[in-house]
Design an enzyme around this catalytic site. Structure first.
Site, PDB file in Angstrom:
ATOM      1  N   ASP A 145      -9.099  14.194   5.971  1.00 48.04           N
ATOM      2  CA  ASP A 145      -9.504  12.492   5.663  1.00 48.04           C
ATOM      3  C   ASP A 145     -10.581  12.597   4.819  1.00 48.04           C
ATOM      4  O   ASP A 145     -11.506  13.285   4.980  1.00 48.04           O
ATOM      5  CB  ASP A 145      -9.665  11.848   7.031  1.00 48.04           C
ATOM      6  CG  ASP A 145      -9.912  10.403   6.844  1.00 48.04           C
ATOM      7  OD1 ASP A 145     -10.569   9.835   5.976  1.00 48.04           O
ATOM      8  OD2 ASP A 145      -9.269   9.793   7.654  1.00 48.04           O
ATOM      9  N   LYS A 164      -3.952   0.092   1.082  1.00 50.79           N
ATOM     10  CA  LYS A 164      -3.313  -0.693  -0.156  1.00 50.79           C
ATOM     11  C   LYS A 164      -2.773  -2.208   0.254  1.00 50.79           C
ATOM     12  O   LYS A 164      -2.176  -2.707  -0.719  1.00 50.79           O
ATOM     13  CB  LYS A 164      -2.402   0.072  -1.018  1.00 50.79           C
ATOM     14  CG  LYS A 164      -1.198   0.634  -0.166  1.00 50.79           C
ATOM     15  CD  LYS A 164      -0.338   1.433  -1.191  1.00 50.79           C
ATOM     16  CE  LYS A 164       0.851   1.735  -0.485  1.00 50.79           C
ATOM     17  NZ  LYS A 164       1.896   2.483  -1.445  1.00 50.79           N
ATOM     18  N   LEU A 175      -2.267  11.538   6.222  1.00 51.82           N
ATOM     19  CA  LEU A 175      -0.860  10.968   6.493  1.00 51.82           C
ATOM     20  C   LEU A 175      -1.005   9.760   7.382  1.00 51.82           C
ATOM     21  O   LEU A 175      -0.058   9.588   8.270  1.00 51.82           O
ATOM     22  CB  LEU A 175      -0.341  12.058   7.351  1.00 51.82           C
ATOM     23  CG  LEU A 175      -0.028  13.639   6.551  1.00 51.82           C
ATOM     24  CD1 LEU A 175       0.789  14.569   7.818  1.00 51.82           C
ATOM     25  CD2 LEU A 175       0.542  13.446   5.493  1.00 51.82           C
ATOM     26  N   TYR A 221      -9.004  -5.723  -0.696  1.00 54.48           N
ATOM     27  CA  TYR A 221      -8.299  -4.519  -1.257  1.00 54.48           C
ATOM     28  C   TYR A 221      -8.701  -4.135  -2.708  1.00 54.48           C
ATOM     29  O   TYR A 221      -9.085  -3.396  -3.351  1.00 54.48           O
ATOM     30  CB  TYR A 221      -6.683  -4.385  -1.240  1.00 54.48           C
ATOM     31  CG  TYR A 221      -6.070  -3.582  -1.908  1.00 54.48           C
ATOM     32  CD1 TYR A 221      -6.202  -2.189  -2.113  1.00 54.48           C
ATOM     33  CD2 TYR A 221      -5.327  -4.392  -3.199  1.00 54.48           C
ATOM     34  CE1 TYR A 221      -5.443  -1.335  -3.075  1.00 54.48           C
ATOM     35  CE2 TYR A 221      -4.747  -3.412  -4.168  1.00 54.48           C
ATOM     36  CZ  TYR A 221      -4.892  -2.109  -3.957  1.00 54.48           C
ATOM     37  OH  TYR A 221      -4.188  -1.203  -5.157  1.00 54.48           O
ATOM     38  N   SER A 262      -5.881  -0.187 -10.318  1.00 54.58           N
ATOM     39  CA  SER A 262      -5.008  -1.448 -10.092  1.00 54.58           C
ATOM     40  C   SER A 262      -5.147  -2.450 -10.954  1.00 54.58           C
ATOM     41  O   SER A 262      -6.369  -2.748 -11.237  1.00 54.58           O
ATOM     42  CB  SER A 262      -4.935  -1.598  -8.531  1.00 54.58           C
ATOM     43  OG  SER A 262      -4.152  -3.114  -8.420  1.00 54.58           O
ATOM     44  N   LYS A 287     -11.280  -1.502  -4.982  1.00 57.68           N
ATOM     45  CA  LYS A 287     -10.795  -0.913  -6.361  1.00 57.68           C
ATOM     46  C   LYS A 287     -12.100  -1.341  -7.311  1.00 57.68           C
ATOM     47  O   LYS A 287     -12.232  -0.368  -8.018  1.00 57.68           O
ATOM     48  CB  LYS A 287      -9.399  -1.360  -6.763  1.00 57.68           C
ATOM     49  CG  LYS A 287      -8.294  -0.926  -5.760  1.00 57.68           C
ATOM     50  CD  LYS A 287      -8.220   0.536  -6.065  1.00 57.68           C
ATOM     51  CE  LYS A 287      -6.804   1.080  -5.305  1.00 57.68           C
ATOM     52  NZ  LYS A 287      -6.687   2.659  -5.505  1.00 57.68           N
ATOM     53  N   ASP A 321      -4.309  14.852   2.355  1.00 61.76           N
ATOM     54  CA  ASP A 321      -3.931  13.534   2.912  1.00 61.76           C
ATOM     55  C   ASP A 321      -4.063  13.452   4.248  1.00 61.76           C
ATOM     56  O   ASP A 321      -3.619  14.659   4.853  1.00 61.76           O
ATOM     57  CB  ASP A 321      -2.340  13.365   2.289  1.00 61.76           C
ATOM     58  CG  ASP A 321      -1.780  12.073   2.558  1.00 61.76           C
ATOM     59  OD1 ASP A 321      -1.919  11.469   3.478  1.00 61.76           O
ATOM     60  OD2 ASP A 321      -1.227  11.604   1.276  1.00 61.76           O
TER      61      ASP A 321
END
Length: 338
Positions: free
Chosen positions: A58, A84, A33, A148, A124, A152, A31
């Site tokens: 990353d 997201k 972060l 977004y 999603s 996906k 991650d």
């Protein structure tokens, strides 16, 4: 059996890591972060009494990924990492395509190099666009209304093409609906940066006084009370669904798609009422104009996941709201309070 979890410090990723540890898996978290904190990883280890490995890397750092795959004995990947926020994606489309799509390409190439070909992808319900009807089944037409959602959908196409070219890959595409709730301990939960984009974190921040009131976008939809209807799923049910999908990959299913939802739609006003009951706080709200791109109602048909994975959501809306309130009231500033 080491499972690599990208985006494992995020909301859904952290709850999935907890469930993985409790199920006996060894976990390696990757991650950067950028939209999360390391604190939930520390708390997960406290709750479970088990340790995990964390790499602050990353997905755009391909040499860094290569080093991680060389260092650990990774057998499968659960891929959450990605930007997201729908509104931000409209304003910064290249940022979203670079991060989400290019990051997944890097991950897939490094996985292939190291002969790791079992992947659970966090997709999603946005890939269904504005559905022709509800409940939504996996074979419905796919489209997207913002960058977004398109990122996906692009990734789904990329992974589908990857499997077609090399059938030794086993890939689960999990299309889930609206994750809410928190772990029952109240120790980990959703902690968005800035103003929340999602309904439950916004409501809970109104309840603790961080925000003055909730704006309800649209009160004139063709729904039972005029507000938008969504399929809200408890994040722990969702995390368990990822483990069920991971276990299914051992049977070499090839490319598979499953909806993860409850099959039950709730309106915004119904969610507000449930949260008021759970928190014993009145939630101030105002109904305002519809938000561009929002649809009246979306909820899943989860039949396929139940029959093929042996999975179904078991936690109610009341439990979702109670768990959100426990998390928010114990952590009024989110992870910042530690």
């Amino acid at each position: 059996m080491q499972i690599l979890v990208t985006g494992g410090a995020g909301y859904i990723g952290s709850h999935t890591c907890l469930e993985l540890l409790q199920a006996g898996y060894d976990v390696v978290v990757v991650d950067n972060l950028s939209n999360s904190k390391e604190e939930p990883l520390r708390r997960i280890q406290e709750i479970t009494g088990k340790s995990l490995q964390f790499e602050s890397t990353d997905l755009l750092d391909k040499p860094g990924l290569d080093r991680i795959f060389a260092q650990y004995d990774i057998s499968a990947v659960i891929h959450f990492a990605g930007l997201k926020a729908v509104g931000e994606s409209v304003a910064k489309p290249l940022y979203y395509y670079q991060n989400n799509v290019a990051g997944t390409l890097n991950l897939s190439e490094v996985m292939a190099k190291h002969q790791v070909k079992d992947l659970v992808f966090s997709s999603s319900c946005t890939v269904y666009g504005d559905p022709r009807s509800v409940p939504i089944q996996e074979d419905f037409p796919l489209s997207a209304t913002n960058p977004y959602g398109r990122s996906k959908l692009m990734i789904e196409h990329i992974l589908s093409d990857l499997h077609a070219a090399d059938p030794s890959w086993n890939i689960a595409l999990l299309r889930y609906f609206n994750p809410v709730g928190a772990h029952i301990s109240g120790r980990i939960g959703e902690d968005p940066h800035g103003i929340p984009n999602n309904l439950l974190p916004y409501i809970s921040q109104v309840a603790v006084g961080r925000l003055p009131q909730l704006s309800v976008f649209g009160g004139d939809y063709p729904t039972r009370d005029g507000t938008g209807v969504r399929d809200y799923i408890h994040v722990v049910d969702l995390a368990v669904g990822h483990i069920k999908a991971l276990q299914k990959l051992a049977a070499k299913p090839g490319l598979a798609v499953w909806n993860l939802g409850t099959g039950q739609g709730y309106s915004v006003l119904e969610v507000i009422a449930a949260f008021e009951k759970a928190s014993r706080h009145t939630i101030a709200y105002e109904i305002v104009e519809r938000r561009p791109g929002d649809v009246a109602a979306t909820y899943a048909d989860p039949t396929k996941a139940k029959s093929e994975l042996g999975w179904e959501a078991v936690r109610s809306l009341d439990e979702m709201c109670e768990d959100v309130w426990r998390w928010q009231s114990q952590n009024p500033q989110g992870y910042e309070s530690t």
